[in-house]
Design a protein around this motif. Structure first.
Motif, short mmCIF file in Angstrom:
data_model
loop_
_atom_site.label_atom_id
_atom_site.label_comp_id
_atom_site.label_asym_id
_atom_site.label_seq_id
_atom_site.Cartn_x
_atom_site.Cartn_y
_atom_site.Cartn_z
N THR A 110 -2.07 27.88 23.11
CA THR A 110 -2.70 28.91 23.94
C THR A 110 -2.22 28.86 25.38
O THR A 110 -1.85 29.88 25.97
CB THR A 110 -4.23 28.74 23.91
N ALA A 111 -2.22 27.66 25.98
CA ALA A 111 -1.99 27.54 27.42
C ALA A 111 -0.53 27.75 27.81
O ALA A 111 -0.25 28.40 28.83
CB ALA A 111 -2.47 26.17 27.90
N VAL A 112 0.41 27.19 27.05
CA VAL A 112 1.83 27.25 27.45
C VAL A 112 2.32 28.69 27.59
O VAL A 112 2.88 29.07 28.63
CB VAL A 112 2.71 26.42 26.49
N PRO A 113 2.14 29.56 26.56
CA PRO A 113 2.59 30.93 26.76
C PRO A 113 1.84 31.68 27.85
O PRO A 113 2.41 32.53 28.54
CB PRO A 113 2.38 31.59 25.39
N LEU A 114 0.55 31.35 28.05
CA LEU A 114 -0.20 32.00 29.12
C LEU A 114 0.35 31.61 30.49
O LEU A 114 0.43 32.44 31.40
CB LEU A 114 -1.68 31.61 29.05
N ILE A 115 0.76 30.35 30.64
CA ILE A 115 1.36 29.90 31.90
C ILE A 115 2.69 30.62 32.13
O ILE A 115 2.98 31.09 33.23
CB ILE A 115 1.56 28.37 31.88
N LEU A 116 3.49 30.74 31.07
CA LEU A 116 4.75 31.47 31.18
C LEU A 116 4.50 32.94 31.53
O LEU A 116 5.20 33.53 32.35
CB LEU A 116 5.53 31.36 29.87
N PHE A 117 3.47 33.51 30.92
CA PHE A 117 3.15 34.91 31.20
C PHE A 117 2.72 35.09 32.65
O PHE A 117 3.15 36.05 33.32
CB PHE A 117 2.04 35.40 30.27
N ALA A 118 1.85 34.19 33.14
CA ALA A 118 1.40 34.30 34.52
C ALA A 118 2.57 34.16 35.49
O ALA A 118 2.64 34.86 36.51
CB ALA A 118 0.34 33.23 34.81
N THR A 119 3.50 33.26 35.19
CA THR A 119 4.70 33.10 36.02
C THR A 119 5.51 34.39 36.04
O THR A 119 5.96 34.84 37.10
CB THR A 119 5.57 31.95 35.47
N ALA A 120 5.67 34.99 34.87
CA ALA A 120 6.44 36.23 34.78
C ALA A 120 5.73 37.40 35.46
O ALA A 120 6.35 38.19 36.18
CB ALA A 120 6.71 36.56 33.32
N ALA A 121 4.41 37.50 35.26
CA ALA A 121 3.65 38.63 35.80
C ALA A 121 3.68 38.66 37.32
O ALA A 121 3.70 39.73 37.93
CB ALA A 121 2.20 38.57 35.30
N ASN A 122 3.70 37.48 37.95
CA ASN A 122 3.71 37.42 39.41
C ASN A 122 5.02 37.91 40.01
O ASN A 122 5.05 38.40 41.13
CB ASN A 122 3.45 35.98 39.88
N LYS A 123 6.13 37.75 39.29
CA LYS A 123 7.45 37.98 39.87
C LYS A 123 8.27 39.06 39.17
O LYS A 123 9.40 39.32 39.56
CB LYS A 123 8.26 36.67 39.85
N THR A 124 7.72 39.68 38.13
CA THR A 124 8.47 40.66 37.34
C THR A 124 7.73 41.99 37.33
O THR A 124 6.51 42.00 37.15
CB THR A 124 8.64 40.16 35.89
N PRO A 125 8.43 43.12 37.49
CA PRO A 125 7.76 44.42 37.37
C PRO A 125 7.08 44.56 36.01
O PRO A 125 7.65 44.17 34.99
CB PRO A 125 8.91 45.42 37.52
N LEU A 126 5.86 45.12 36.02
CA LEU A 126 5.13 45.28 34.76
C LEU A 126 5.90 46.17 33.78
O LEU A 126 5.81 45.98 32.57
CB LEU A 126 3.75 45.90 35.02
N SER A 127 6.66 47.14 34.31
CA SER A 127 7.42 48.00 33.42
C SER A 127 8.47 47.22 32.66
O SER A 127 8.71 47.45 31.47
CB SER A 127 8.08 49.14 34.22
N LEU A 128 9.12 46.23 33.32
CA LEU A 128 10.11 45.39 32.64
C LEU A 128 9.44 44.47 31.63
O LEU A 128 9.91 44.29 30.50
CB LEU A 128 10.92 44.58 33.66
N ILE A 129 8.30 43.87 32.04
CA ILE A 129 7.54 43.02 31.11
C ILE A 129 7.17 43.83 29.87
O ILE A 129 7.18 43.33 28.75
CB ILE A 129 6.28 42.47 31.79
N GLY A 130 6.84 45.12 30.09
CA GLY A 130 6.48 45.97 28.96
C GLY A 130 7.54 46.00 27.89
O GLY A 130 7.25 45.92 26.70
N PHE A 131 8.81 46.09 28.29
CA PHE A 131 9.89 46.13 27.31
C PHE A 131 10.11 44.76 26.66
O PHE A 131 10.35 44.66 25.46
CB PHE A 131 11.18 46.63 27.96
N ILE A 132 10.03 43.70 27.47
CA ILE A 132 10.21 42.35 26.93
C ILE A 132 9.14 42.03 25.89
O ILE A 132 9.38 41.32 24.91
CB ILE A 132 10.20 41.31 28.07
N GLN A 133 7.95 42.62 26.08
CA GLN A 133 6.83 42.34 25.18
C GLN A 133 7.11 42.69 23.72
O GLN A 133 6.44 42.17 22.83
CB GLN A 133 5.59 43.12 25.64
N TYR A 134 8.07 43.56 23.47
CA TYR A 134 8.32 43.96 22.09
C TYR A 134 8.84 42.81 21.23
O TYR A 134 8.84 42.90 20.00
CB TYR A 134 9.29 45.14 22.04
N ILE A 135 9.28 41.72 21.87
CA ILE A 135 9.69 40.54 21.11
C ILE A 135 8.53 40.02 20.26
O ILE A 135 8.69 39.70 19.08
CB ILE A 135 10.18 39.43 22.07
#
Length: 306
Positions: A234-259
């Motif tokens: 639970t925690a490891v991917p959430l930490i990675l997500f929080a790191t990404a969300a702070n520094k990455t445009p949400l629109s780009l994260i949106g496309f990466i999420q399809y993985i």
């Protein structure tokens, strides 16, 4: 010193999309992990997941990062962001566990196909992000695939929509707050802890607890170990997500999420035996054509910058 700090921040920003990719690779593989815990009461799964992820992040804050996450609870602005985010992620976890234990992996994957569209819209509306023409085309294709899949699903996908919107809003709240990844996950765990305690006590009183069972067989201890592992899962991917969300445009994260939903769907179909229909095929084709457009756009930008 300022130049060095700016360089470090730039390095973090460059690595943020990689953190997002790592996050969604883990999340996409999670159905296989949760399938090992099908015999555990879902209420206990939710409680154990909250409790062990909190233990892991508190240890990381205290002994590895040496940061005072309690200071965030004293900060009025931080509380305005982290209390809602803690409640949102708890609801999202609960819905996801319900989907896993009720053999609704495909509907959960549909939710995480819809979620990127929610993230893209939030990026445009809340953060005033802009899409390039290729990204607009990719978004339209992805939306068409998801809508076709949702219509062909045959019933109202309430789990899917709830998963999509709770996590989409969670990501927007995290980005708006902008606080460090690990301490915020710890605070969110504290917010959710009372609900975890109630869940674990209720299951134990009902005599349905796998963790506190009197059974001392090898199988019982294996289940206990898996329950402890719900913390890092639970925690490891959430930490990675929080790191990404702070520094990455949400629109780009949106496309990466399809993985993530793609891996989940493949797990459900190839490993867990759920059906793969023509609706899945159309959805896949639209989404991955969109993903190719996004990748092409990113390559074009890199060539121009060079």
């Amino acid at each position: 010193m300022d130049t060095e700090a700016e360089t470090q921040q730039t390095d973090v920003a460059r690595g943020a999309p990689l953190a997002a990719v790592g996050c969604y690779l883990i999340w996409g593989s999670c159905p296989l992990f949760w399938a090992l815990l099908n015999d555990v009461d879902p209420v206990e799964l939710i409680g154990q997941r909250i409790a062990w992820s909190l233990v892991l992040t508190v240890i990381a804050c205290k002994f590895i990062l040496k940061v005072d996450f309690i200071a965030l609870l004293r900060d009025a602005r931080a509380r305005r962001f982290l209390i809602p985010s803690g409640l949102l992620v708890m609801v999202n976890w609960s819905l996801y566990i319900v989907a896993m234990v009720t053999n609704n992996v495909v509907e959960a994957s549909l939710g995480y196909y819809i979620n990127p569209l929610v993230s893209i819209v939030l990026g445009l509306v809340v953060f005033r992000e802009r899409l390039t023409p290729l990204q607009v085309a990719a978004t339209a294709l992805s939306a068409a695939g998801v809508i076709y899949f949702a219509v062909s699903y045959g019933s109202f996908p309430w789990i899917a929509l709830s998963l999509a919107f709770t996590f989409g809003i969670y990501g927007a709240v995290k980005k708006r707050g902008g606080y460090p990844a690990v301490p915020t996950i710890a605070v969110e765990g504290i917010v959710a802890l009372p609900f975890a305690i109630v869940a674990l006590v209720a299951v134990a009183v009902a005599g349905k607890s796998a963790f506190f069972s009197p059974d001392m067989s090898l199988a019982a201890w294996q289940t206990r170990l898996l329950l402890v592992l719900t913390g890092p899962v639970t925690a490891v991917p959430l930490i990675l997500f929080a790191t990404a969300a702070n520094k990455t445009p949400l629109s780009l994260i949106g496309f990466i999420q399809y993985i993530s939903p793609t891996l989940s769907l493949l797990s459900g179909v190839l490993v867990l035996g759920e059906p793969f229909t023509s609706a899945h095929a159309v959805c896949f084709a639209c989404i991955w054509t969109g993903a190719v457009l996004v990748i092409a756009d990113a390559i074009r930008k890199q060539v121009r910058q060079r």
